[in-house]
Design a protein around this motif. Structure first.
Motif, PDB file in Angstrom:
ATOM      1  N   ALA A  46      -3.195   4.001   2.460  1.00 54.33           N
ATOM      2  CA  ALA A  46      -2.561   4.935   1.525  1.00 54.33           C
ATOM      3  C   ALA A  46      -2.827   6.365   1.970  1.00 54.33           C
ATOM      4  O   ALA A  46      -3.889   6.680   2.509  1.00 54.33           O
ATOM      5  CB  ALA A  46      -3.105   4.719   0.109  1.00 54.33           C
ATOM      6  N   ASP A  47      -1.853   7.233   1.769  1.00 52.23           N
ATOM      7  CA  ASP A  47      -2.065   8.646   2.034  1.00 52.23           C
ATOM      8  C   ASP A  47      -1.318   9.461   0.987  1.00 52.23           C
ATOM      9  O   ASP A  47      -0.625   8.929   0.133  1.00 52.23           O
ATOM     10  CB  ASP A  47      -1.629   9.018   3.460  1.00 52.23           C
TER      11      ASP A  47
ATOM     12  N   TRP B  15      -2.060  -6.041  -8.211  1.00 50.22           N
ATOM     13  CA  TRP B  15      -2.773  -5.623  -7.015  1.00 50.22           C
ATOM     14  C   TRP B  15      -4.089  -6.384  -6.932  1.00 50.22           C
ATOM     15  O   TRP B  15      -4.815  -6.478  -7.916  1.00 50.22           O
ATOM     16  CB  TRP B  15      -3.035  -4.122  -7.049  1.00 50.22           C
TER      17      TRP B  15
ATOM     18  N   LEU C  88      -8.272   2.131  -1.048  1.00 46.34           N
ATOM     19  CA  LEU C  88      -6.876   2.522  -0.891  1.00 46.34           C
ATOM     20  C   LEU C  88      -6.658   3.270   0.426  1.00 46.34           C
ATOM     21  O   LEU C  88      -5.684   3.029   1.148  1.00 46.34           O
ATOM     22  CB  LEU C  88      -6.422   3.393  -2.062  1.00 46.34           C
TER      23      LEU C  88
ATOM     24  N   LEU D  72      -2.417  10.839  -1.579  1.00 45.83           N
ATOM     25  CA  LEU D  72      -2.851  10.550  -2.942  1.00 45.83           C
ATOM     26  C   LEU D  72      -3.247  11.842  -3.646  1.00 45.83           C
ATOM     27  O   LEU D  72      -3.857  12.731  -3.063  1.00 45.83           O
ATOM     28  CB  LEU D  72      -4.054   9.599  -2.937  1.00 45.83           C
TER      29      LEU D  72
ATOM     30  N   GLU E 258       1.328   8.972  -5.322  1.00 45.04           N
ATOM     31  CA  GLU E 258       1.022   8.676  -6.720  1.00 45.04           C
ATOM     32  C   GLU E 258      -0.249   9.412  -7.135  1.00 45.04           C
ATOM     33  O   GLU E 258      -1.128   9.684  -6.312  1.00 45.04           O
ATOM     34  CB  GLU E 258       0.826   7.172  -6.931  1.00 45.04           C
TER      35      GLU E 258
ATOM     36  N   ILE F 183       0.812  -1.209   0.000  1.00 43.46           N
ATOM     37  CA  ILE F 183       0.000   0.000   0.000  1.00 43.46           C
ATOM     38  C   ILE F 183       0.851   1.266   0.000  1.00 43.46           C
ATOM     39  O   ILE F 183       0.464   2.301  -0.562  1.00 43.46           O
ATOM     40  CB  ILE F 183      -0.985  -0.007   1.193  1.00 43.46           C
ATOM     41  N   GLU F 184       2.059   1.188   0.591  1.00 38.67           N
ATOM     42  CA  GLU F 184       2.927   2.372   0.622  1.00 38.67           C
ATOM     43  C   GLU F 184       3.379   2.787  -0.777  1.00 38.67           C
ATOM     44  O   GLU F 184       3.730   3.946  -1.003  1.00 38.67           O
ATOM     45  CB  GLU F 184       4.144   2.106   1.508  1.00 38.67           C
ATOM     46  N   ASP F 185       3.365   1.859  -1.719  1.00 41.79           N
ATOM     47  CA  ASP F 185       3.776   2.196  -3.077  1.00 41.79           C
ATOM     48  C   ASP F 185       2.839   3.201  -3.738  1.00 41.79           C
ATOM     49  O   ASP F 185       3.211   3.859  -4.717  1.00 41.79           O
ATOM     50  CB  ASP F 185       3.838   0.928  -3.944  1.00 41.79           C
ATOM     51  N   PHE F 186       1.621   3.323  -3.231  1.00 48.16           N
ATOM     52  CA  PHE F 186       0.654   4.248  -3.823  1.00 48.16           C
ATOM     53  C   PHE F 186       0.773   5.653  -3.262  1.00 48.16           C
ATOM     54  O   PHE F 186       0.173   6.592  -3.816  1.00 48.16           O
ATOM     55  CB  PHE F 186      -0.778   3.733  -3.607  1.00 48.16           C
ATOM     56  N   ASN F 187       1.527   5.807  -2.173  1.00 51.29           N
ATOM     57  CA  ASN F 187       1.667   7.132  -1.592  1.00 51.29           C
ATOM     58  C   ASN F 187       2.332   8.085  -2.571  1.00 51.29           C
ATOM     59  O   ASN F 187       3.302   7.746  -3.246  1.00 51.29           O
ATOM     60  CB  ASN F 187       2.479   7.063  -0.298  1.00 51.29           C
TER      61      ASN F 187
END
Length: 298
Positions: A213-214, A259, A208, A216, A189, A183-187
C-alpha cells in the motif's frame, strides 16, 4: 520522614490529584498539602509541580517513588504476617490502556469491590508504551495491556484471552460494497489510527505498507471512541478490537471489510513485577481477574 508522608506522596503520585488523594486517605486537602510540604522540606527537594488541577512529579519525585513504594510494600507485608485478622485490607494500584479500561475491566472492578469492600483500588489509565515502565518503577501493582504475546525477564505475564481485530468502515464508505479487497484498494484511503506507541496501530500500518500500500493518509486519535465516531461518518478505515465494536456492528453503524487479519494475534494480558511481594488482597485480585476475564490455559 514519616510513613504517613510517604503514603500520601505515593497516593498522590498515583491519583495525580490533591482532592482525589484526600478522598482516598480520608484527609482534608490542606492536610495533603502540609504533609507533602513537610516531606519536601525534610528532603530538601521539590517532589511535584501543580499545573492547574493536575499534579506531575519532578525528577526528584520520580527518583523517590520506587523507594516509597518498596517501603510501603514492606510495611504492608510486615503488618500482614504479624496480624491475626482474616479480613482483606490494603491498596491495589491498577494500570491499563484505554481500550481495556472501557471494555474489559469494569466488570472485574465491580465484582472485586463487592467481594472485598475494605480493599482500596486505585486505577491509573496509562498509554500503552508506559504500562511496563510503570510496573518497573513501582507506580502500579498490576497492569492489563492489549499486546502481542511476549516474554519478559523481570515481569510476570499472563495471557487472559485472545482479542480478535476487525477492519471496519461506514456502510456508505466506497469500500463497503466490495466482496473482496486487494492491497491497491487501500491506496489514497484515509486510515484512522490510535496513538503512536500503540502496538496494534504499528502492526496494522506496517502490514499495509509491507504488502504494497502507498499514498496512505493518517488521522491519529488517542481514543477508540473517537476512532469509531469518525469511521461511522465515513472519514476512513479503522482497525479495532472486536470487543469495542459489538454495539456498532449490531446496529449496522459500521461494517467489516473482507480483509485477512489472521496475522494479528493480540491478547488481553495481566502483568506484575516478579520481585513484588504478592499481598493477600493482590492475590485475590489476580485470581478474580483470571476468573472474570476467562483465562485460557494452554
Amino acid at each position: 520522614m514519616e510513613i504517613r508522608q510517604l503514603k500520601t506522596f505515593w497516593t498522590l503520585a498515583s491519583t495525580r490529584s490533591f482532592s482525589r488523594t484526600a478522598e482516598v486517605l480520608n484527609y482534608v486537602p490542606s492536610t495533603i498539602t502540609m504533609q507533602i510540604k513537610a516531606l519536601e522540606e525534610e528532603l530538601g527537594v521539590k517532589l511535584l509541580d501543580r499545573l492547574g488541577k493536575s499534579v506531575i512529579l519532578t525528577d526528584a519525585g520520580h527518583r523517590l517513588l520506587p523507594y516509597a513504594n518498596k517501603i510501603l510494600n514492606d510495611i504492608e507485608e510486615a503488618r500482614y504476617v504479624s496480624s491475626e485478622s482474616g479480613e482483606l485490607t490494603g491498596t491495589i494500584t491498577i494500570g491499563a490502556d484505554e481500550v481495556l479500561c472501557t471494555y474489559r475491566l469494569p466488570a472485574l472492578l465491580r465484582v472485586f469491590r463487592e467481594r472485598y469492600p475494605h480493599v482500596r483500588l486505585l486505577f491509573r489509565p496509562l498509554s500503552s508504551h508506559n504500562l511496563k515502565q510503570s510496573l518497573r518503577e513501582g507506580n502500579v501493582d498490576v497492569v492489563f495491556m492489549l499486546d502481542e504475546p511476549s516474554v519478559s525477564t523481570d515481569l510476570h505475564t499472563e495471557l487472559l484471552m485472545d482479542e480478535p481485530f476487525l477492519m471496519v468502515v461506514s456502510p456508505n464508505h466506497p469500500l463497503a460494497a466490495c466482496s473482496t479487497l486487494c492491497i491497491e484498494d487501500f491506496n489514497r484511503e484515509q486510515i484512522l489510527l490510535s496513538e503512536k506507541g500503540c502496538s496494534y496501530r504499528t502492526f496494522f500500518y506496517h502490514t499495509l505498507l509491507r504488502k504494497g500500500a502507498d499514498s496512505l493518509t493518517e488521522l491519529e486519535f488517542n481514543s477508540v471512541e473517537a476512532i469509531k465516531q469518525c469511521a461511522m461518518v465515513g472519514l476512513g478505515i479503522a482497525l479495532l478490537p472486536e470487543m469495542s465494536l459489538k454495539g456498532e456492528l449490531e446496529r449496522g453503524e459500521l461494517i467489516t471489510l473482507p480483509w485477512d487479519l489472521s496475522e494479528i494475534q493480540f491478547a488481553t494480558q495481566m502483568l506484575w513485577h516478579q520481585e513484588k511481594w504478592i499481598s493477600p488482597s493482590m492475590k485475590e485480585f489476580i485470581e478474580l481477574a483470571r476468573s472474570v476475564l476467562k483465562l485460557k490455559v494452554s
